[in-house]
Design a protein around this motif. Structure first.
Motif, PDB file in Angstrom:
ATOM      1  N   THR A  31       0.832  -1.209   0.000  1.00  0.00           N
ATOM      2  CA  THR A  31       0.000   0.000   0.000  1.00  0.00           C
ATOM      3  C   THR A  31       0.863   1.255   0.000  1.00  0.00           C
ATOM      4  O   THR A  31       0.649   2.178  -0.794  1.00  0.00           O
ATOM      5  CB  THR A  31      -0.936   0.008   1.215  1.00  0.00           C
ATOM      6  N   SER A  35       2.073   3.164  -3.551  1.00  0.00           N
ATOM      7  CA  SER A  35       1.586   4.552  -3.558  1.00  0.00           C
ATOM      8  C   SER A  35       2.723   5.520  -3.869  1.00  0.00           C
ATOM      9  O   SER A  35       2.534   6.505  -4.596  1.00  0.00           O
ATOM     10  CB  SER A  35       0.944   4.897  -2.213  1.00  0.00           C
ATOM     11  N   LEU A 114      -5.871  -1.639  -2.487  1.00  0.00           N
ATOM     12  CA  LEU A 114      -5.966  -0.366  -1.770  1.00  0.00           C
ATOM     13  C   LEU A 114      -5.323   0.768  -2.573  1.00  0.00           C
ATOM     14  O   LEU A 114      -5.855   1.891  -2.623  1.00  0.00           O
ATOM     15  CB  LEU A 114      -5.298  -0.493  -0.402  1.00  0.00           C
ATOM     16  N   GLN A 117      -7.705   1.682  -5.233  1.00  0.00           N
ATOM     17  CA  GLN A 117      -8.790   2.496  -4.695  1.00  0.00           C
ATOM     18  C   GLN A 117      -8.346   3.937  -4.504  1.00  0.00           C
ATOM     19  O   GLN A 117      -9.090   4.872  -4.805  1.00  0.00           O
ATOM     20  CB  GLN A 117      -9.256   1.881  -3.372  1.00  0.00           C
ATOM     21  N   LEU A 118      -7.123   4.123  -4.021  1.00  0.00           N
ATOM     22  CA  LEU A 118      -6.619   5.471  -3.777  1.00  0.00           C
ATOM     23  C   LEU A 118      -6.371   6.234  -5.074  1.00  0.00           C
ATOM     24  O   LEU A 118      -6.731   7.414  -5.195  1.00  0.00           O
ATOM     25  CB  LEU A 118      -5.314   5.394  -2.970  1.00  0.00           C
TER      26      LEU A 118
END
Length: 272
Positions: A31, A35, A114, A117-118
């Motif tokens: 995550t 990112s 995740l 999604q971000l």
């Protein structure tokens, strides 16, 4: 309940906690790490365009956080190469290897989900602006690795053998209770995180320094399910196997170097 049944249930509960811990550890790493990759790839100008070290530190701190959160439960392998090496050289139970690896891959897929999604809207905007598609590999570098400039898959395999060998050599040294130069237990997490960051800063442009089969395979599988198709599996140049095989071979090699060429020569009071 008979004593044997009680012990068996306790053992199953302990293993369940370890597997949850491994999945959570890898989810944290992916995550935060992916990112950071998204921040590097999707934005123009990127905040990391002239500060690549920041990406490396983000990955390293993600590893450190994962160890602090889960280390007391599972030991935070968070990497099939680590699990395999611990089985071969540190008496990790063979029966736990495949469950640990499966949990690590699941955690990597959760982490990728995740990140999606971000950054999903940013990924779509990036692909539209650059005339890219998921099937064509648009923004795939956010999630999984690929050979850099001038690097063939075979060359990348040997790169990963070397880099993961260094990782496991370092991990075995840092966590060896008989190594008088190793940090104390509570200090090992940031040192391992810095080791990951150092490997990325030294050789990350070669193929994204996967050094962890789950780190690449889980997000790659997630992306294959989400429409990246052949750009994920088998990947350009049939690359998908490299971030799996290279780290597994390199991890065993690096652990063996420490186990056979360093550990026997530790100070006599510590050697065994």
């Amino acid at each position: 309940m008979a004593p044997g049944e009680d012990a068996g249930m306790t053992g199953r509960m302990a293993l369940r906690g370890e597997l949850i811990s491994e999945a959570l550890a890898v989810a944290i790493i992916i995550t935060l790490g992916d990112s950071a990759a998204a921040m590097l790839i999707l934005y123009d100008p990127s905040p990391y365009a002239t500060a690549y070290w920041g990406v490396c530190i983000a990955w390293g701190l993600a590893v450190t956080l994962a160890i602090f959160v889960t280390g007391a439960v599972s030991g935070t392998h968070a990497n099939p190469a680590v699990t395999l090496a611990l089985m071969l050289f540190r008496d990790f139970p063979r029966r736990k290897v495949l469950p640990y690896v499966a949990a690590q891959i699941v955690g990597a897929m959760i982490g990728a989900a995740l990140v999606y999604q971000l950054f999903g809207p940013v990924i779509e905007a990036f692909n539209t602006a650059h005339g890219l598609t998921r099937a064509g590999g648009g923004a795939a570098g956010v999630f999984f690795t690929a050979p850099g400039a001038h690097i063939t898959p075979i060359h990348a395999f040997w790169d990963e053998v070397v880099l993961t060998g260094i990782l496991l050599l370092g991990i075995f040294a840092i966590t060896d209770e008989f190594n008088t130069q190793a940090p104390m237990a509570n200090a090992s997490a940031p040192i391992i995180g810095l080791l990951v960051a150092c490997i990325g800063a030294s050789a990350g442009f070669l193929e994204g320094w996967p050094i962890n089969p789950a780190r690449d395979f889980g997000p790659r599988l997630f992306c294959w399910l989400m429409g990246w198709g052949d750009s994920a599996f088998p990947g350009p140049g049939n690359y998908w196997w490299v971030p799996i095989a290279g780290p597994l071979v390199g991890g065993v090699a690096g652990a063996a170097v420490y186990h056979y060429l360093v550990r026997p020569y530790l100070p006599p009071r510590a050697a065994r």
